[in-house]
Design a protein around this motif. Structure first.
Motif, mmCIF file in Angstrom:
data_model
loop_
_atom_site.group_PDB
_atom_site.id
_atom_site.type_symbol
_atom_site.label_atom_id
_atom_site.label_comp_id
_atom_site.label_asym_id
_atom_site.label_seq_id
_atom_site.Cartn_x
_atom_site.Cartn_y
_atom_site.Cartn_z
ATOM 1 N N UNK A 15 13.347 3.873 27.323
ATOM 2 C CA UNK A 15 12.183 3.226 26.728
ATOM 3 C C UNK A 15 12.146 3.571 25.237
ATOM 4 N N UNK A 16 12.246 2.567 24.401
ATOM 5 C CA UNK A 16 12.204 2.782 22.959
ATOM 6 C C UNK A 16 10.767 3.096 22.553
ATOM 7 N N UNK A 17 10.542 4.311 22.056
ATOM 8 C CA UNK A 17 9.193 4.765 21.736
ATOM 9 C C UNK A 17 8.831 4.557 20.271
ATOM 10 N N UNK A 18 9.823 4.559 19.413
ATOM 11 C CA UNK A 18 9.531 4.434 17.989
ATOM 12 C C UNK A 18 10.765 3.892 17.281
ATOM 13 N N UNK A 19 10.579 2.993 16.326
ATOM 14 C CA UNK A 19 11.697 2.463 15.565
ATOM 15 C C UNK A 19 12.458 1.376 16.310
ATOM 16 N N UNK A 20 13.773 1.366 16.140
ATOM 17 C CA UNK A 20 14.630 0.318 16.707
ATOM 18 C C UNK A 20 15.973 0.906 17.117
ATOM 19 N N UNK A 21 16.805 0.059 17.733
ATOM 20 C CA UNK A 21 18.159 0.469 18.108
ATOM 21 C C UNK A 21 19.098 0.311 16.902
ATOM 22 N N UNK A 22 20.215 1.054 16.885
ATOM 23 C CA UNK A 22 21.176 0.915 15.775
ATOM 24 C C UNK A 22 21.799 -0.478 15.753
ATOM 25 N N UNK A 23 22.099 -0.961 14.561
ATOM 26 C CA UNK A 23 22.773 -2.251 14.399
ATOM 27 C C UNK A 23 24.258 -2.018 14.152
ATOM 28 N N UNK A 24 25.105 -3.015 14.450
ATOM 29 C CA UNK A 24 26.558 -2.838 14.282
ATOM 30 C C UNK A 24 26.916 -2.463 12.855
ATOM 31 N N UNK A 25 27.784 -1.461 12.713
ATOM 32 C CA UNK A 25 28.294 -1.051 11.419
ATOM 33 C C UNK A 25 27.386 -0.137 10.624
ATOM 34 N N UNK A 26 26.134 0.047 11.044
ATOM 35 C CA UNK A 26 25.221 0.931 10.337
ATOM 36 C C UNK A 26 25.525 2.397 10.662
ATOM 37 N N UNK A 27 25.338 3.256 9.682
ATOM 38 C CA UNK A 27 25.460 4.686 9.942
ATOM 39 C C UNK A 27 24.071 5.207 10.350
ATOM 40 N N UNK A 28 23.641 4.737 11.512
ATOM 41 C CA UNK A 28 22.315 5.046 12.014
ATOM 42 C C UNK A 28 22.416 5.577 13.436
ATOM 43 N N UNK A 29 21.344 6.183 13.901
ATOM 44 C CA UNK A 29 21.346 6.807 15.227
ATOM 45 C C UNK A 29 20.000 6.597 15.900
ATOM 46 N N UNK A 30 20.046 6.501 17.225
ATOM 47 C CA UNK A 30 18.849 6.484 18.055
ATOM 48 C C UNK A 30 18.866 7.766 18.884
ATOM 49 N N UNK A 31 17.796 8.549 18.818
ATOM 50 C CA UNK A 31 17.784 9.918 19.339
ATOM 51 C C UNK A 31 16.796 10.027 20.491
ATOM 52 N N UNK A 32 17.175 10.794 21.509
ATOM 53 C CA UNK A 32 16.283 11.074 22.630
ATOM 54 C C UNK A 32 15.083 11.859 22.140
ATOM 55 N N UNK B 180 22.163 10.936 22.041
ATOM 56 C CA UNK B 180 22.138 10.207 20.777
ATOM 57 C C UNK B 180 23.029 8.975 20.919
ATOM 58 N N UNK B 181 22.573 7.828 20.400
ATOM 59 C CA UNK B 181 23.364 6.598 20.365
ATOM 60 C C UNK B 181 23.633 6.224 18.917
ATOM 61 N N UNK B 182 24.887 5.843 18.623
ATOM 62 C CA UNK B 182 25.261 5.355 17.293
ATOM 63 C C UNK B 182 26.139 4.121 17.491
ATOM 64 N N UNK B 183 26.316 3.278 16.482
ATOM 65 C CA UNK B 183 27.175 2.093 16.621
ATOM 66 C C UNK B 183 28.613 2.473 16.979
ATOM 67 N N UNK B 184 29.255 1.639 17.792
ATOM 68 C CA UNK B 184 30.598 1.924 18.286
ATOM 69 C C UNK B 184 31.605 2.065 17.154
ATOM 70 N N UNK B 185 31.621 1.133 16.207
ATOM 71 C CA UNK B 185 32.632 1.160 15.149
ATOM 72 C C UNK B 185 32.489 2.410 14.276
ATOM 73 N N UNK B 186 31.252 2.858 14.059
ATOM 74 C CA UNK B 186 31.024 4.043 13.235
ATOM 75 C C UNK B 186 31.518 5.293 13.955
ATOM 76 N N UNK B 187 31.264 5.367 15.254
ATOM 77 C CA UNK B 187 31.725 6.528 16.017
ATOM 78 C C UNK B 187 33.246 6.550 16.087
ATOM 79 N N UNK B 188 33.868 5.385 16.248
ATOM 80 C CA UNK B 188 35.333 5.328 16.249
ATOM 81 C C UNK B 188 35.897 5.804 14.912
ATOM 82 N N UNK B 189 35.246 5.423 13.838
ATOM 83 C CA UNK B 189 35.696 5.857 12.515
ATOM 84 C C UNK B 189 35.576 7.372 12.378
ATOM 85 N N UNK B 190 34.502 7.950 12.904
ATOM 86 C CA UNK B 190 34.334 9.398 12.846
ATOM 87 C C UNK B 190 35.406 10.117 13.663
#
Length: 374
Positions: free
Chosen positions: A126-143, A184-194
């Motif tokens: 359940x998303x409580x605040x904010x939004x989900x990460x978008x493709x290619x963004x260096x963003x995160x969704x945290x528990x 924690x969730x992050x975009x797939x392409x960003x995690x692959x790059x890391x």
């Protein structure tokens, strides 16, 4: 004898022998708390995993190399046309890895956010605040519990890899109680790059077109992908249940052991009280109290010990699951379902009353002639 009289006699007896009563209450309390915590740590994760699989098992097939290695997306891309002829209409790629949070003693789970995400995935949290990460963004969704411990809010920086720029938190989510998700969730392409490997995947979900059932197409898809393991989520759930069978056995064994110990302590406590009160029971028999009334008074003592111990054990067990367990592993703990808490407490009361059965029968069998003995 009226029920009120029975309770009054039981309370009086336990009050005058408070040290033994405290020992019995503490034993029942420990048994109830142990049952609750053991179930949370051994049985509940399996139930949650089964709930997670149930969300996807009808429409998706799971593709993976092994439980410990990964593969690259282009290896699956080469079979795209063959999979389409079998009714595969979509693919959802995932990459899992661990990261170390200095405030937690165990590694936390970092998961890529697939694009596109399966519709069923929205039901896992359940998303409580904010939004989900978008493709290619260096963003995160945290528990949310992890965010509370780290003081994270949308817009704050979250370092996940040493030597790399931090991620920006854009959303906070809350797990549903019946499933387990990543921390924690992050975009797939960003995690692959890391990870330094473009296209790396841990597993992929193949989506079948409407009307097709995953278990019926498992073998056909596996023939197209001989290099990987292919299984329906129902098969994966069965394997998870089989793998967790030893843990369930340990939980049942521990439950039986602590329950037996609790009943034994209650038996010894009340047996000693009955021995000390033999003259009192003989006087009660002389005054006209029946065997059943005297036995009922001892059983009432056992019930009171069980109720006090069960209430305290339920409180202690819930407190452990809200504080100590989440601190050791963020994916576990939390509020217990009321039914489970009630059943554990009822089990504590029943255990104490079983321990009081033999002392109650002994007390009821004390003859009035006991007063004539030196």
């Amino acid at each position: 004898m009226s029920p009120q009289r029975l309770v009054w006699l039981a309370v009086s007896s336990l009050r005058y022998r408070w040290l033994r009563s405290l020992l019995a209450v503490a034993t029942v309390s420990a048994a109830v708390a142990t049952i609750l915590v053991t179930r949370e740590l051994t049985v509940r994760p399996t139930e949650r995993a089964a709930g997670l699989f149930a969300q996807f098992e009808s429409r998706y097939l799971l593709v993976y190399d092994s439980y410990t290695t990964s593969f690259e997306s282009r290896e699956l891309d080469a079979h795209q046309e063959a999979l389409a002829t079998l009714g595969v209409t979509g693919r959802h790629d995932f990459l899992l890895t661990a990261f170390i949070d200095e405030r937690d003693p165990v590694p936390l789970v970092l998961c890529s956010f697939p694009q596109p995400a399966p519709p069923e995935m929205a039901e896992l949290y359940m998303l409580r605040e904010g939004r989900a990460p978008r493709p290619g963004e260096r963003t995160a969704m945290v528990e949310r519990n992890l965010a509370d411990r780290r003081g994270l809010t949308p817009g704050r920086a979250l370092p996940l890899f040493r030597g790399s720029p931090p991620f920006t938190v854009v959303g906070l989510f809350e797990r549903r109680p019946e499933v387990v998700t990543a921390d924690v969730y992050v975009p797939l392409s960003v995690l692959q790059e890391e990870q330094g490997r473009e296209g790396e995947l841990s597993f992929s979900l193949l989506e079948l077109k409407a009307g097709l059932r995953a278990p019926e197409h498992e073998q056909r898809v596996a023939a197209v992908l001989p290099e990987w393991h292919v299984s329906s989520l129902s098969t994966a759930r069965a394997r998870a249940d089989a793998a967790s069978a030893p843990l369930r056995l340990i939980a049942r064994t521990l439950t039986v052991l602590v329950g037996t110990l609790s009943a034994l302590i209650a038996l010894l406590t009340l047996w000693g009280m009955v021995s000390e009160r033999s003259a009192e029971f003989a006087v009660m028999r002389t005054l006209g109290f029946s065997r059943l009334a005297i036995a009922g008074e001892v059983l009432c003592e056992g019930a009171l010990l069980g109720v006090l111990g069960a209430m305290n054990g339920g409180f202690v067990g819930q407190l452990i699951l809200l504080t100590i367990v989440p601190a050791a592993h963020p994916g576990l703990g939390g509020w217990l379902p009321p039914v489970e808490l009630t059943l554990a407490m009822v089990a504590g009361v029943v255990t104490a009353m079983l321990g009081a059965l033999a002392p109650g029968l002994r007390a009821g069998s004390v003859p009035p002639a006991q007063l004539m003995r030196p």
